[in-house]
Design an enzyme around this catalytic site. Sequence first.
Site, PDB file in Angstrom:
ATOM      1  N   ASP A 113      -5.993   1.071   2.655  1.00 34.87           N
ATOM      2  CA  ASP A 113      -5.759  -0.364   2.807  1.00 34.87           C
ATOM      3  C   ASP A 113      -4.508  -0.635   3.634  1.00 34.87           C
ATOM      4  O   ASP A 113      -3.712   0.272   3.913  1.00 34.87           O
ATOM      5  CB  ASP A 113      -5.598  -1.022   1.432  1.00 34.87           C
ATOM      6  CG  ASP A 113      -6.905  -1.115   0.666  1.00 34.87           C
ATOM      7  OD1 ASP A 113      -7.972  -1.152   1.310  1.00 34.87           O
ATOM      8  OD2 ASP A 113      -6.860  -1.147  -0.582  1.00 34.87           O
ATOM      9  N   TYR A 170      -4.147  11.639  -4.080  1.00 36.93           N
ATOM     10  CA  TYR A 170      -3.251  10.535  -3.738  1.00 36.93           C
ATOM     11  C   TYR A 170      -1.923  10.710  -4.459  1.00 36.93           C
ATOM     12  O   TYR A 170      -1.888  11.154  -5.611  1.00 36.93           O
ATOM     13  CB  TYR A 170      -3.867   9.190  -4.133  1.00 36.93           C
ATOM     14  CG  TYR A 170      -4.934   8.691  -3.196  1.00 36.93           C
ATOM     15  CD1 TYR A 170      -4.617   7.842  -2.138  1.00 36.93           C
ATOM     16  CD2 TYR A 170      -6.263   9.063  -3.360  1.00 36.93           C
ATOM     17  CE1 TYR A 170      -5.598   7.377  -1.268  1.00 36.93           C
ATOM     18  CE2 TYR A 170      -7.251   8.605  -2.498  1.00 36.93           C
ATOM     19  CZ  TYR A 170      -6.906   7.762  -1.457  1.00 36.93           C
ATOM     20  OH  TYR A 170      -7.878   7.309  -0.597  1.00 36.93           O
TER      21      TYR A 170
END
Length: 245
Positions: A52, A111
């Site tokens: 994003d 992540y």
Amino acid sequence: MKRVAAVIEYDGSNFFGYQGQPDVRTVQGVIEDALERIFKQRIYTQAAGRTDTGVHANGQLIAFNCPNDRMTTEDIRNAMNANLPDDVYVKEVFEVPVNFHPRFDVTKRIYHYFILTSRQKNVFLRKYVWWFPYELDLDAMRKAVKYLEGTHDFTSFKTGSDERDPVRTIYRIRILRLKNDLVLIRVEGRSFLRRMVRNIVAALVKVGLKQWEPEKMKEVLEARDRSAAAGTAPAHGLYFYKVLF
């Protein structure tokens, strides 16, 4: 025509996310523009993940077909870096099978999320960590993650616009205290829903603040309702760290 993959890192601060969009600056857009300058034709890429706006990457993996068989992988890497802006860098290029697709052939995505808990703000880190000047109970957070590991319906931790199957598998979540009041949350899974990691981080912070008991995480997960969970952690603390395939 050979197929190659590239490991990419980027500073997401000045991008409107990874995926190409018209009229805005995206990571995919600048990569494909660079490839077009190199090969004098439009080259389309596929990626392991679509980060994003504001999210960074240490190890994004992309793949594309190379129309010049005479170029070595090192030639391709050097040419890409010579044509990319300063906030994108190609770490490695290597050949892959002709049918390789980074989205579908990756078996694990990792992540990292960084939280700075110091009382004083660090202006040099403001785009790269979530400054949260409160003490967090990491032991309680570690207890909470046990309810998230494994295969579950993660509807409570996705955005409403994500219509994909909410059942996902998280292999492991680690929470580490690094030096200088820096906390690392490492999330390993096969694939993730949109904003899933950031929503999980926000929920863990609730536990760390002792606003929620660790067992609350099980209740939120089983509710399968986004409104049962916490908010969303800021994008700039998140890094697409690595993929395995």
